[in-house]
Each structure stands twice: as structure tokens, then as C-alpha cells.
Scaffold this motif. Sequence first.
Motif, PDB file in Angstrom:
ATOM      1  N   MET A 298       0.825  -1.208   0.000  1.00  0.00           N
ATOM      2  CA  MET A 298       0.000   0.000   0.000  1.00  0.00           C
ATOM      3  C   MET A 298       0.861   1.261   0.000  1.00  0.00           C
ATOM      4  SD  MET A 298      -3.127  -1.043  -0.155  1.00  0.00           S
ATOM      5  CE  MET A 298      -4.116   0.347   0.370  1.00  0.00           C
ATOM      6  N   GLN A 299       2.014   1.186   0.652  1.00  0.00           N
ATOM      7  CA  GLN A 299       2.926   2.332   0.613  1.00  0.00           C
ATOM      8  C   GLN A 299       3.422   2.576  -0.807  1.00  0.00           C
ATOM      9  OE1 GLN A 299       3.811   4.527   2.771  1.00  0.00           O
ATOM     10  NE2 GLN A 299       3.298   3.723   4.801  1.00  0.00           N
ATOM     11  N   LYS A 300       3.695   1.495  -1.536  1.00  0.00           N
ATOM     12  CA  LYS A 300       4.142   1.641  -2.926  1.00  0.00           C
ATOM     13  C   LYS A 300       3.071   2.311  -3.783  1.00  0.00           C
ATOM     14  CE  LYS A 300       7.094  -2.508  -2.956  1.00  0.00           C
ATOM     15  NZ  LYS A 300       7.249  -3.860  -3.560  1.00  0.00           N
ATOM     16  N   LEU A 301       1.826   1.849  -3.621  1.00  0.00           N
ATOM     17  CA  LEU A 301       0.745   2.398  -4.446  1.00  0.00           C
ATOM     18  C   LEU A 301       0.416   3.835  -4.074  1.00  0.00           C
ATOM     19  CD1 LEU A 301      -1.655  -0.704  -4.516  1.00  0.00           C
ATOM     20  CD2 LEU A 301      -0.078   0.044  -6.298  1.00  0.00           C
ATOM     21  N   SER A 302       0.571   4.185  -2.797  1.00  0.00           N
ATOM     22  CA  SER A 302       0.237   5.555  -2.376  1.00  0.00           C
ATOM     23  C   SER A 302       1.274   6.571  -2.825  1.00  0.00           C
ATOM     24  CB  SER A 302       0.088   5.603  -0.851  1.00  0.00           C
ATOM     25  OG  SER A 302       1.328   5.323  -0.217  1.00  0.00           O
TER      26      SER A 302
ATOM     27  N   LEU B  89      -1.575   8.394 -10.553  1.00  0.00           N
ATOM     28  CA  LEU B  89      -2.205   7.143 -10.965  1.00  0.00           C
ATOM     29  C   LEU B  89      -3.402   6.815 -10.074  1.00  0.00           C
ATOM     30  CD1 LEU B  89       0.989   4.967 -11.593  1.00  0.00           C
ATOM     31  CD2 LEU B  89      -0.345   6.262 -13.264  1.00  0.00           C
ATOM     32  N   GLN B  90      -3.242   7.147  -8.817  1.00  0.00           N
ATOM     33  CA  GLN B  90      -4.309   6.857  -7.858  1.00  0.00           C
ATOM     34  C   GLN B  90      -5.574   7.649  -8.179  1.00  0.00           C
ATOM     35  OE1 GLN B  90      -3.033   7.454  -3.823  1.00  0.00           O
ATOM     36  NE2 GLN B  90      -5.127   7.664  -3.068  1.00  0.00           N
ATOM     37  N   MET B  91      -5.431   8.896  -8.591  1.00  0.00           N
ATOM     38  CA  MET B  91      -6.591   9.730  -8.913  1.00  0.00           C
ATOM     39  C   MET B  91      -7.342   9.191 -10.125  1.00  0.00           C
ATOM     40  SD  MET B  91      -4.995  13.527  -8.285  1.00  0.00           S
ATOM     41  CE  MET B  91      -6.432  14.304  -8.989  1.00  0.00           C
ATOM     42  N   ASN B  92      -6.617   8.626 -11.075  1.00  0.00           N
ATOM     43  CA  ASN B  92      -7.255   8.097 -12.280  1.00  0.00           C
ATOM     44  C   ASN B  92      -7.767   6.671 -12.105  1.00  0.00           C
ATOM     45  OD1 ASN B  92      -6.644  10.468 -13.682  1.00  0.00           O
ATOM     46  ND2 ASN B  92      -4.595   9.710 -14.225  1.00  0.00           N
ATOM     47  N   LEU B  93      -7.470   6.056 -10.966  1.00  0.00           N
ATOM     48  CA  LEU B  93      -7.875   4.665 -10.759  1.00  0.00           C
ATOM     49  C   LEU B  93      -9.343   4.551 -10.363  1.00  0.00           C
ATOM     50  CD1 LEU B  93      -7.117   1.649 -10.480  1.00  0.00           C
ATOM     51  CD2 LEU B  93      -6.439   2.128  -8.118  1.00  0.00           C
TER      52      LEU B  93
ATOM     53  N   HIS C  42     -10.850 -10.190 -10.856  1.00  0.00           N
ATOM     54  CA  HIS C  42     -10.341 -10.022 -12.221  1.00  0.00           C
ATOM     55  C   HIS C  42     -10.509  -8.575 -12.691  1.00  0.00           C
ATOM     56  CE1 HIS C  42      -9.255 -11.027 -16.305  1.00  0.00           C
ATOM     57  NE2 HIS C  42     -10.421 -10.582 -16.760  1.00  0.00           N
ATOM     58  N   GLN C  43     -11.658  -7.976 -12.397  1.00  0.00           N
ATOM     59  CA  GLN C  43     -11.880  -6.580 -12.776  1.00  0.00           C
ATOM     60  C   GLN C  43     -10.940  -5.647 -12.012  1.00  0.00           C
ATOM     61  OE1 GLN C  43     -16.036  -6.335 -11.829  1.00  0.00           O
ATOM     62  NE2 GLN C  43     -16.699  -6.867 -13.908  1.00  0.00           N
ATOM     63  N   PHE C  44     -10.695  -5.974 -10.753  1.00  0.00           N
ATOM     64  CA  PHE C  44      -9.778  -5.172  -9.946  1.00  0.00           C
ATOM     65  C   PHE C  44      -8.362  -5.226 -10.530  1.00  0.00           C
ATOM     66  CE2 PHE C  44      -7.024  -4.852  -6.076  1.00  0.00           C
ATOM     67  CZ  PHE C  44      -7.274  -3.518  -5.800  1.00  0.00           C
ATOM     68  N   GLN C  45      -7.952  -6.408 -10.958  1.00  0.00           N
ATOM     69  CA  GLN C  45      -6.625  -6.561 -11.554  1.00  0.00           C
ATOM     70  C   GLN C  45      -6.536  -5.819 -12.890  1.00  0.00           C
ATOM     71  OE1 GLN C  45      -5.573 -10.615 -12.404  1.00  0.00           O
ATOM     72  NE2 GLN C  45      -3.376 -10.181 -12.469  1.00  0.00           N
ATOM     73  N   LYS C  46      -7.590  -5.887 -13.691  1.00  0.00           N
ATOM     74  CA  LYS C  46      -7.590  -5.188 -14.975  1.00  0.00           C
ATOM     75  C   LYS C  46      -7.482  -3.677 -14.780  1.00  0.00           C
ATOM     76  CE  LYS C  46     -10.460  -6.316 -18.191  1.00  0.00           C
ATOM     77  NZ  LYS C  46     -11.721  -6.671 -18.893  1.00  0.00           N
ATOM     78  N   ALA C  47      -8.155  -3.162 -13.736  1.00  0.00           N
ATOM     79  CA  ALA C  47      -8.084  -1.725 -13.470  1.00  0.00           C
ATOM     80  C   ALA C  47      -6.670  -1.310 -13.077  1.00  0.00           C
ATOM     81  CB  ALA C  47      -9.077  -1.355 -12.373  1.00  0.00           C
ATOM     82  N   LEU C  48      -6.003  -2.122 -12.255  1.00  0.00           N
ATOM     83  CA  LEU C  48      -4.625  -1.801 -11.865  1.00  0.00           C
ATOM     84  C   LEU C  48      -3.683  -1.880 -13.062  1.00  0.00           C
ATOM     85  CD1 LEU C  48      -4.325  -3.651  -8.418  1.00  0.00           C
ATOM     86  CD2 LEU C  48      -4.740  -1.223  -8.824  1.00  0.00           C
TER      87      LEU C  48
ATOM     88  N   ARG D 178      -4.076   1.225 -15.285  1.00  0.00           N
ATOM     89  CA  ARG D 178      -3.425   2.424 -14.742  1.00  0.00           C
ATOM     90  C   ARG D 178      -1.952   2.177 -14.419  1.00  0.00           C
ATOM     91  NH1 ARG D 178      -6.282   5.793 -17.129  1.00  0.00           N
ATOM     92  NH2 ARG D 178      -8.419   6.070 -16.392  1.00  0.00           N
ATOM     93  N   GLU D 179      -1.409   1.057 -14.905  1.00  0.00           N
ATOM     94  CA  GLU D 179       0.015   0.730 -14.759  1.00  0.00           C
ATOM     95  C   GLU D 179       0.449   0.682 -13.295  1.00  0.00           C
ATOM     96  OE1 GLU D 179       2.164   3.560 -17.036  1.00  0.00           O
ATOM     97  OE2 GLU D 179       1.405   2.849 -18.974  1.00  0.00           O
ATOM     98  N   MET D 180      -0.457   0.214 -12.434  1.00  0.00           N
ATOM     99  CA  MET D 180      -0.128   0.096 -11.012  1.00  0.00           C
ATOM    100  C   MET D 180       0.249  -1.334 -10.629  1.00  0.00           C
ATOM    101  SD  MET D 180      -3.052   2.608  -9.359  1.00  0.00           S
ATOM    102  CE  MET D 180      -2.287   2.700  -7.747  1.00  0.00           C
TER     103      MET D 180
END
Length: 288
Positions: free
Chosen positions: A199-203, A208-212, A230-236, A239-241
Motif C-alpha cells: 500500500m505504501q508503494k501504491l500511495s 495514478l491513484q486519482m485516475n484509478l 479479475h476486474q480489480f486486476q484489470k483496473a490496476l 493504470r500501470e499500477m
Amino acid sequence: MEILELPRKGAKHWQSVNLKSRELCEEAVDKVKQKTMKRRILLKPVFRDYDKNNNGHVTRNQMRQALHSNGILLSDEELFSLEERFNNDMGFNYFWFLREVDPKPQEDALYTGFIEEMKKLNREKPKAKATRQEKDIVQIMAKVKGKVVRERIRAVEEAFTQSCLERSPLTIPLQHIPTKDCEKNFLNFDERKILGIAMQKLSKKPDLQMNLYPVLRDYDKENCGTISEHQFQKALILREMMDLISPNEFEVICKCFSFERGMRQEIDYRAFMKALDILYATDKYNPF
């Protein structure tokens, strides 16, 4: 104390009959009673079929046929003793006979049942056995930490912060991210550590977080706050997260924010985004 039986109209005075006949009659009645109870035989409908006049009487032959047809076999002496006791001027009184063979059970008083019901109501209920969650100290501490973080309760710092940070000044403190109190998304110590790092990495990527969030919301067609893994993974990925975290970290994130909906596990993306916002806001004003 001896109980005398009054003579019945049209019948013999039973007390005047010799003792042997009376004993034989009692044995015959007991035999009939035992067989009817054991085989659950109903004699009353059989006697009624023979009673054409509907006066409660049948002939001697009809009485013998009624017993014989139901498999109740008695000797001639026993049959004669029954006739001697239950016969009158109109024939064999099967009402008297059935009254002896099928005695009505004695009913208890109404207040007896009421007292039993009141005892059941006032009886102390047994204490429920403690579940595994209530005994496991790790799960208990996780609940306490989750409540402290969610409700911003001031507590003793040593119990809820990382120890020995003064000896490793370069270590980045990891904020505790509470999970829902459920066995399926309960994280042990190692998993919580992995979750904090991920979570620290993603924050660290606010752009990217705003567009997610719009992408996650588009997948939520029913606007219920959850989407599939699967949808959660596709969203990440979109957004290249996903490149920022490892597959193991992704699994821990899914486990932490999983939500049982229907017969499947989905991801509570709103809670995920809220946790990212908290971490970003905390890191933004962190002077170190």
C-alpha cells in the motif's frame, strides 16, 4: 381396602361369581389388552360392524368372531368368563368390554404443564462456547488495532507501533491498515507487513491513484461498492499500477479487501481507495 362393583342392569352380580371365574376373566381381559396395545388393534370398528341395531350389543358368536378375526385367540373357558361378566339381557355389551380393554389415560392437571413451561422459561441458558476468534490472541489484537485506527482512539504507542525504530533510523514506519473482522480476510503478522509495504508503494503515485477510481467505478455496474478480483486486476493494469507490486502483494491486498457477496468473494474497492487516501495524506505531511 376392597372395592365392590355394583351390579349392572341385566347382568350377573359379578361379586357373587366364584373367584376362579373372576380371575380367569381378569386374565382374559389382560390378554386382550396386551395384544391390542402391541399390535395397535382397534376393536371398536369391528364390533360396530356387527352391531346392526347400534345399541352397543352383539351376540356371543359375533363377539368370538370379532376377537378371532383380529388374531386374539382365547380358550373356551376364558371366552365363557368374558360372556359371564359382560353379557346382559340384550347380548354381549361390547361398550363395557372396551371400557376395560382400552382404559382412558389419566390426564394431568392443566397447571402441571403450565409450571413446566414456566420452569423452562426461567431456566438459565447455557453459556455459548467461545469461538476460535475469541481465544486467538493474534486475532484479538488485530481487532483492537483495527478499532484504534478506524476510530482514531488514543492508545499506548508501544502496543500499536513498530518497535526498535530508534536503532534503525532508515526504516520507513508502516501504518497499520485495519481489515474487517472476518476469518476469510484476516491477515497474520507477515501478511499485514506485506500489505503495508504494497500500500505504501501504491500511495506514492497520486496521479495514478486519482485516475484509478473512475475505472473501478465503471466496472461497478450495480453501484454496490464491490467488483470481482479479475476486474480489480484489470483496473490496476490499465493504470500501470500492477507493475509497482508483486503477485504475492496483490493476493494479500485482495485478501484484505475481500467482501463476500452472494456465493463469491469480491473486492471492496471503496475501502481500498479510502486506505490509499489515508496513506497518501499521512505521507504528505510526514516530515521524514
